[in-house]
Design an enzyme around this catalytic site. Structure first.
Site, PDB file in Angstrom:
ATOM      1  N   GLU A 181       0.787  -1.246   0.000  1.00 39.97           N
ATOM      2  CA  GLU A 181       0.000   0.000   0.000  1.00 39.97           C
ATOM      3  C   GLU A 181       0.817   1.294   0.000  1.00 39.97           C
ATOM      4  O   GLU A 181       0.744   2.103   0.943  1.00 39.97           O
ATOM      5  CB  GLU A 181      -0.957   0.002   1.192  1.00 39.97           C
ATOM      6  CG  GLU A 181      -1.906  -1.151   1.188  1.00 39.97           C
ATOM      7  CD  GLU A 181      -3.037  -0.988   2.154  1.00 39.97           C
ATOM      8  OE1 GLU A 181      -3.066   0.004   2.905  1.00 39.97           O
ATOM      9  OE2 GLU A 181      -3.912  -1.855   2.167  1.00 39.97           O
TER      10      GLU A 181
ATOM     11  N   GLU B   5      -5.442  -8.679   0.792  1.00 35.81           N
ATOM     12  CA  GLU B   5      -6.125  -8.357   2.053  1.00 35.81           C
ATOM     13  C   GLU B   5      -7.628  -8.173   1.824  1.00 35.81           C
ATOM     14  O   GLU B   5      -8.025  -7.554   0.838  1.00 35.81           O
ATOM     15  CB  GLU B   5      -5.616  -7.043   2.672  1.00 35.81           C
ATOM     16  CG  GLU B   5      -4.287  -7.123   3.334  1.00 35.81           C
ATOM     17  CD  GLU B   5      -3.859  -5.796   3.929  1.00 35.81           C
ATOM     18  OE1 GLU B   5      -4.714  -4.977   4.314  1.00 35.81           O
ATOM     19  OE2 GLU B   5      -2.643  -5.556   3.967  1.00 35.81           O
TER      20      GLU B   5
HETATM   21  C1  GCO Z   1      -3.934  -1.584   5.405  1.00 36.76           C
HETATM   22  C2  GCO Z   1      -2.850  -2.396   5.904  1.00 36.76           C
HETATM   23  C3  GCO Z   1      -3.202  -3.281   7.053  1.00 36.76           C
HETATM   24  C4  GCO Z   1      -4.403  -2.822   7.863  1.00 36.76           C
HETATM   25  C5  GCO Z   1      -5.675  -3.446   7.338  1.00 36.76           C
HETATM   26  C6  GCO Z   1      -6.895  -2.883   8.058  1.00 36.76           C
HETATM   27  O1  GCO Z   1      -4.515  -1.960   4.404  1.00 36.76           O
HETATM   28  O2  GCO Z   1      -4.172  -0.540   5.996  1.00 36.76           O
HETATM   29  O3  GCO Z   1      -2.318  -3.200   4.873  1.00 36.76           O
HETATM   30  O4  GCO Z   1      -2.017  -3.186   7.799  1.00 36.76           O
HETATM   31  O5  GCO Z   1      -4.258  -3.211   9.192  1.00 36.76           O
HETATM   32  O6  GCO Z   1      -5.836  -3.153   5.992  1.00 36.76           O
HETATM   33  O7  GCO Z   1      -6.935  -1.508   7.888  1.00 36.76           O
END
Ligand code: GCO
Length: 479
Positions: free
Chosen positions: A171, A363
């Site tokens: 990200e 994710e």
């Molecule tokens: C993000 C990160 C994760 C977060 C999850 C929930 O996408 O912000 O990759 O570390 O914890 O997505 O927000």
């Protein structure tokens, strides 16, 4: 309508059913065995930055309890676990002398995963940038891509005889946009757009050099990808106009933020910034040296995507995308993110069609306010329903021929949620942060069945009304 007893799904036989976490969010041991500080260690020391002053000094104590956690992953039946390596645990000052004890932790963790027949997927950077390098300019420093490539080589030399799935960055939209633009993530900067985008350009160079480094040094044939988080949306109706508007919303680059797909994905796949972005950012666009895009654009084996939620889009009379207001009473997470399973279908579809690469959902998950009930169980029925709906939408993409290779549920453990501290619980496993007691939630047992049945059990109680779910209050439809 139920089609229970369905014995198969559209999920491919070798589909990668996984779960994810990240070093700073679960490991703790923030200064153990020679680890150097990261920008998150420093940022969480600052008053008022993190909810209730929480930090990751202990977190889930995964650094010490990794064997117990891998045993839980095995009990759930995970095929893969997406971990991230803490750069300053391996290189305490970010470059130079390797911290052998720090590297050995990942060596032991990978061995534990292999022994449990769980494939380790390694994210090289999930935000815990070495503080010593932040003092030398951080991602704004011209040397930052080289620093990252040298760190990558240290990790690849140690783990690539067992690790073959690599994710370079997690990200950049967030650690650059929120960490360097908005300032409420580490390192907490509030830079002008030009500087934010220059730092972003360096992360893209870092991605490219890391991909080259992995391919040049890996022992096992590597599969290389990355895990951006772009905008995901879905059409308000099934009209062609709304579908087209949805796709153009996912292609857009807005001048006022960094949360998009194309500004980040196009350089990595096409070797150029999108025209829409160059127009949006104008004079703030980064200085690109000749040869930069040849470094950034490296062959990828998969395109990762972190997709949680995305608002509905409808076409204005001129066809332009307009965001549909959230329907009154719509379902949402503890984070107040609307539950929009269709966004997983449309987001994956958009990325697959644009970049023509296999997709891995790196994710997806639901934040909840879960607790251990009187019966000793954690009844997270909302997470089960959330995941079931999203995975049915992902199955729709597969049925339509989109090449989806894997899915990593965020997260295996409840963990440190950045600026929100421990307010949100995303885990399949509940963590008692005082006792460090782990409790498999109902969703963990549910996910085990999904994995065992390769997705067939998703149909045990699917309803024909999945799309009613997001129908705005004004247009309750009954099918
Ligand atoms: C993000 C990160 C994760 C977060 C999850 C929930 O996408 O912000 O990759 O570390 O914890 O997505 O927000």
């Amino acid at each position: 309508m139920n089609d229970s007893n369905k014995t198969s799904s559209a999920y491919p036989k070798d589909f990668v059913w996984g779960a994810a976490a990240a070093s700073y969010q679960v490991e703790g041991a923030w200064d153990a065995d020679g680890k150097g500080p990261s920008v998150w260690d420093k940022f969480t020391e600052q008053k008022g930055k993190i909810w209730e002053g929480h930090h990751g000094r202990v977190a889930c104590d995964h650094y010490n309890r990794y064997a117990e956690d891998v045993a839980l992953m095995q009990q759930i039946g995970l095929k893969a676990y997406r971990l991230s390596v803490s750069w300053p645990r391996v290189l305490p000052t970010g470059t130079g002398k390797v911290n052998v004890k720090g590297l050995d932790f990942y060596d032991r963790l990978v061995d534990e995963l292999m022994a449990a027949s769980i494939a380790p997927w390694v994210t090289l950077f999930h935000w815990d940038f070495p503080y010593a390098l932040e003092l030398k300019g951080g991602w704004l420093a011209e040397d930052s891509p080289k620093w990252f490539a040298d760190y990558t080589k240290v990790v690849v030399d140690k783990l690539s005889d067992r690790v073959s799935n690599w994710i370079t960055l997690n990200e950049p939209q967030i650690f650059i946009g929120v960490g360097h633009g908005r300032g409420d993530h580490a390192p907490g900067m509030n830079l002008e757009t030009r500087k934010v985008l220059q730092a972003g350009h360096n992360t893209l160079l870092a991605h490219g050099l890391a991909a080259q480094t992995i391919r040049a040094n890996a022992v096992l044939q590597p599969k290389v990808g990355w895990a951006p988080v772009g905008a995901s949306h879905y059409p308000h109706t099934d009209s062609q106009a709304d579908r087209d508007a949805t796709m153009s919303a996912m292609e857009a680059v807005k001048s006022w933020d960094y949360w998009n797909n194309a500004w980040w994905g196009d350089p990595v796949v096409f070797g150029e910034y999108p025209q829409t972005g160059l127009e949006a950012y104008g004079d703030s666009a980064p200085k690109v040296k000749s040869g930069d895009f040849a470094i950034i654009k490296q062959p990828l084996d998969f395109y990762g995507c972190n997709i949680y939620s995305g608002p509905a889009i409808q076409a204005a009379p001129d066809g332009k995308p307009v965001r549909v207001p959230t329907a009154t009473g719509a379902a949402h997470s503890h984070f107040l993110w609307e539950v929009t399973p269709e966004a997983l279908y449309w987001g994956s579809k958009f990325l697959a069609e644009r970049y023509k690469l296999p997709i891995v959902v790196t994710e997806n998950g639901l934040s909840g306010n879960d607790w251990v009930s009187l019966d000793g169980r954690v009844h997270d029925s909302h997470r089960i329903d959330f995941l079931n709906r999203y995975l049915l939408c992902l199955e729709r993409a597969i049925k339509e021929g989109i090449d989806i290779r894997g899915y990593f549920q965020w997260s295996i453990l409840d963990n440190f949620e950045w600026g929100e501290g421990y307010k949100h619980r995303f885990g399949l496993v509940h963590v008692g942060y005082i006792t460090q007691k782990r409790t498999l939630k109902d969703s963990a047992y549910w996910y085990r069945k999904v994995i065992e049945s390769n997705g067939a059990s998703l149909h045990d109680f699917a309803s024909a009304h999945i799309h009613d779910y997001s129908a705005p209050a004004t247009t309750i439809t009954s099918k």
